[in-house]
Design a protein around this motif. Structure first.
Motif, short mmCIF file in Angstrom:
data_model
loop_
_atom_site.label_atom_id
_atom_site.label_comp_id
_atom_site.label_asym_id
_atom_site.label_seq_id
_atom_site.Cartn_x
_atom_site.Cartn_y
_atom_site.Cartn_z
N ILE A 1 -17.53 66.30 -41.22
CA ILE A 1 -17.01 67.41 -41.12
C ILE A 1 -16.17 67.56 -42.65
O ILE A 1 -15.60 66.65 -42.74
N PRO A 2 -16.06 68.45 -43.14
CA PRO A 2 -16.32 70.00 -42.77
C PRO A 2 -17.85 70.48 -43.35
O PRO A 2 -18.50 69.61 -44.00
N THR A 3 -18.29 71.50 -42.76
CA THR A 3 -19.62 72.25 -43.47
C THR A 3 -18.93 73.57 -43.43
O THR A 3 -18.63 74.24 -42.51
N LEU A 4 -19.43 74.45 -44.65
CA LEU A 4 -19.23 75.79 -44.92
C LEU A 4 -20.61 76.55 -44.75
O LEU A 4 -21.34 76.12 -45.63
N ILE A 5 -20.54 77.63 -44.33
CA ILE A 5 -21.73 78.48 -44.22
C ILE A 5 -21.46 79.52 -45.30
O ILE A 5 -20.49 80.35 -44.81
N ASP A 6 -21.99 79.84 -46.11
CA ASP A 6 -21.95 80.89 -46.98
C ASP A 6 -23.06 81.63 -47.32
O ASP A 6 -24.09 81.19 -47.89
N ASN A 7 -23.30 82.89 -46.71
CA ASN A 7 -24.23 83.82 -46.81
C ASN A 7 -25.55 83.12 -46.30
O ASN A 7 -26.66 82.88 -46.55
N GLY A 8 -25.40 82.19 -45.17
CA GLY A 8 -26.59 81.55 -44.56
C GLY A 8 -26.87 80.11 -45.07
O GLY A 8 -27.51 79.59 -44.46
N TYR A 9 -26.14 79.91 -45.97
CA TYR A 9 -26.47 78.56 -46.75
C TYR A 9 -25.26 77.60 -46.52
O TYR A 9 -24.14 77.91 -46.99
N PRO A 10 -25.55 76.29 -46.03
CA PRO A 10 -24.74 75.37 -45.87
C PRO A 10 -24.22 74.47 -46.77
O PRO A 10 -24.90 74.02 -47.82
N ILE A 11 -22.80 74.35 -47.10
CA ILE A 11 -22.42 73.40 -48.27
C ILE A 11 -21.53 72.44 -47.24
O ILE A 11 -20.58 72.61 -46.51
N PHE A 12 -21.64 71.16 -47.73
CA PHE A 12 -20.65 70.11 -47.12
C PHE A 12 -20.13 69.12 -48.21
O PHE A 12 -20.49 69.56 -49.68
N GLU A 13 -18.92 68.62 -47.82
CA GLU A 13 -18.28 67.66 -48.70
C GLU A 13 -16.98 68.35 -49.23
O GLU A 13 -17.20 69.74 -49.60
N SER A 14 -15.97 68.23 -48.65
CA SER A 14 -14.68 69.16 -48.61
C SER A 14 -14.32 69.46 -49.88
O SER A 14 -14.10 70.50 -50.30
N PRO A 15 -14.48 68.25 -51.00
CA PRO A 15 -13.85 68.81 -52.34
C PRO A 15 -15.11 70.08 -53.03
O PRO A 15 -14.87 70.71 -53.61
N ALA A 16 -16.29 69.75 -52.55
CA ALA A 16 -17.48 70.70 -53.07
C ALA A 16 -17.17 71.99 -52.39
O ALA A 16 -17.27 73.09 -53.33
N ILE A 17 -16.46 72.04 -51.28
CA ILE A 17 -16.33 73.44 -50.73
C ILE A 17 -15.16 74.12 -51.39
O ILE A 17 -15.18 75.27 -51.60
N CYS A 18 -14.06 73.19 -51.55
CA CYS A 18 -13.00 73.64 -52.21
C CYS A 18 -13.34 74.33 -53.67
O CYS A 18 -12.93 75.56 -54.01
N ILE A 19 -13.96 73.62 -54.39
CA ILE A 19 -14.50 74.09 -55.74
C ILE A 19 -15.51 75.25 -55.54
O ILE A 19 -15.21 76.08 -56.58
N HIS A 20 -16.23 75.32 -54.80
CA HIS A 20 -17.13 76.43 -54.54
C HIS A 20 -16.44 77.58 -54.38
O HIS A 20 -16.61 78.94 -55.06
N LEU A 21 -15.47 77.54 -53.31
CA LEU A 21 -14.72 78.63 -52.82
C LEU A 21 -13.91 79.29 -54.12
O LEU A 21 -13.50 80.43 -54.58
N SER A 22 -13.07 78.23 -54.78
CA SER A 22 -12.31 78.66 -56.09
C SER A 22 -13.22 79.44 -57.08
O SER A 22 -12.87 80.25 -57.95
#
Length: 212
Positions: free
Chosen positions: A52-73
């Motif tokens: 945990i976690p996983t982020l779903i963005d437009n149907g595509y999953p992204i995992f690893e917390s720092p990767a999600i933070c950077i992607h959202l930013s």
């Protein structure tokens, strides 16, 4: 709409802070760690490492917390949660994000799960003690870095600040917890006043009384 697969006070907390800070449209989906739901076939189809976690963005999953933070930013540049390309602070952003996740978070994982790092069960207490000492040295480094500063990088809030707040929450039962350090304490208490942090802590069941 984003979907964030999370568990309270886990590594999903930093992405949760950022989603709230962005005032993004998102859905929280709780993954029950107590029943090992992160290892279920349905979850592994989204996140093959089963964490945990996983982020779903437009149907595509992204995992690893720092990767999600950077992607959202990066996806929301107007938020200024990551310095723009060409800014001297951009390199510092990646420096500190990597330090927080590859060093501080990695050492905290050994602290919390010592049994995964030895075949001698009698040695787990020694591992915990050694890790607390190592991580306390890292907190001292961060405390020194925050001398006279409101944020970790430059003069504005970044995703690194949310990530550091999360890690500080995890270390709050140390003999020298983050709130015992002068600069780090002032920094964390200021972050704790942000609406995004308050909302996440309310949802995840964390009292901010110690940060008042």
């Amino acid at each position: 709409m984003y979907q964030l697969y999370y568990y309270p006070l886990n590594a999903s907390m930093a992405p949760h802070f950022i989603l709230e800070e962005l005032k993004a449209d998102f859905e929280l989906i709780k993954v029950d760690r107590k029943s090992n739901a992160q290892k279920s076939q349905d979850y592994l189809a989204l996140n093959p490492v089963g964490r945990i976690p996983t982020l779903i963005d437009n149907g595509y999953p992204i995992f690893e917390s720092p990767a999600i933070c950077i992607h959202l930013s990066e996806t929301h540049p107007s938020s200024n949660l990551i310095p723009e390309t060409g800014s001297p602070n951009r390199a510092l952003f990646f420096q500190w994000m990597m330090y927080l996740t590859n060093t501080v978070q990695a050492e905290l994982m050994i602290y919390f799960y010592p049994q995964k790092h030895t075949k001698d069960e009698k040695g787990t207490e020694d591992i915990v003690q050694a890790q607390e000492e190592r991580i306390t040295e890292m907190l001292e480094l961060l405390d020194n870095e925050l001398e006279g500063k409101e944020y970790l990088i430059g003069d504005s809030l970044s995703a690194c600040d949310f990530f550091l707040f999360m890690l500080s929450v995890w270390a709050d039962e140390f003999k020298r917890p983050p709130l015992s350090f002068k600069n780090l304490s002032l920094y964390l208490k200021k972050l704790a006043q942000r609406d995004s942090v308050v909302r996440v802590c309310n949802k995840e069941g964390l009292s901010l009384k110690d940060y008042e």
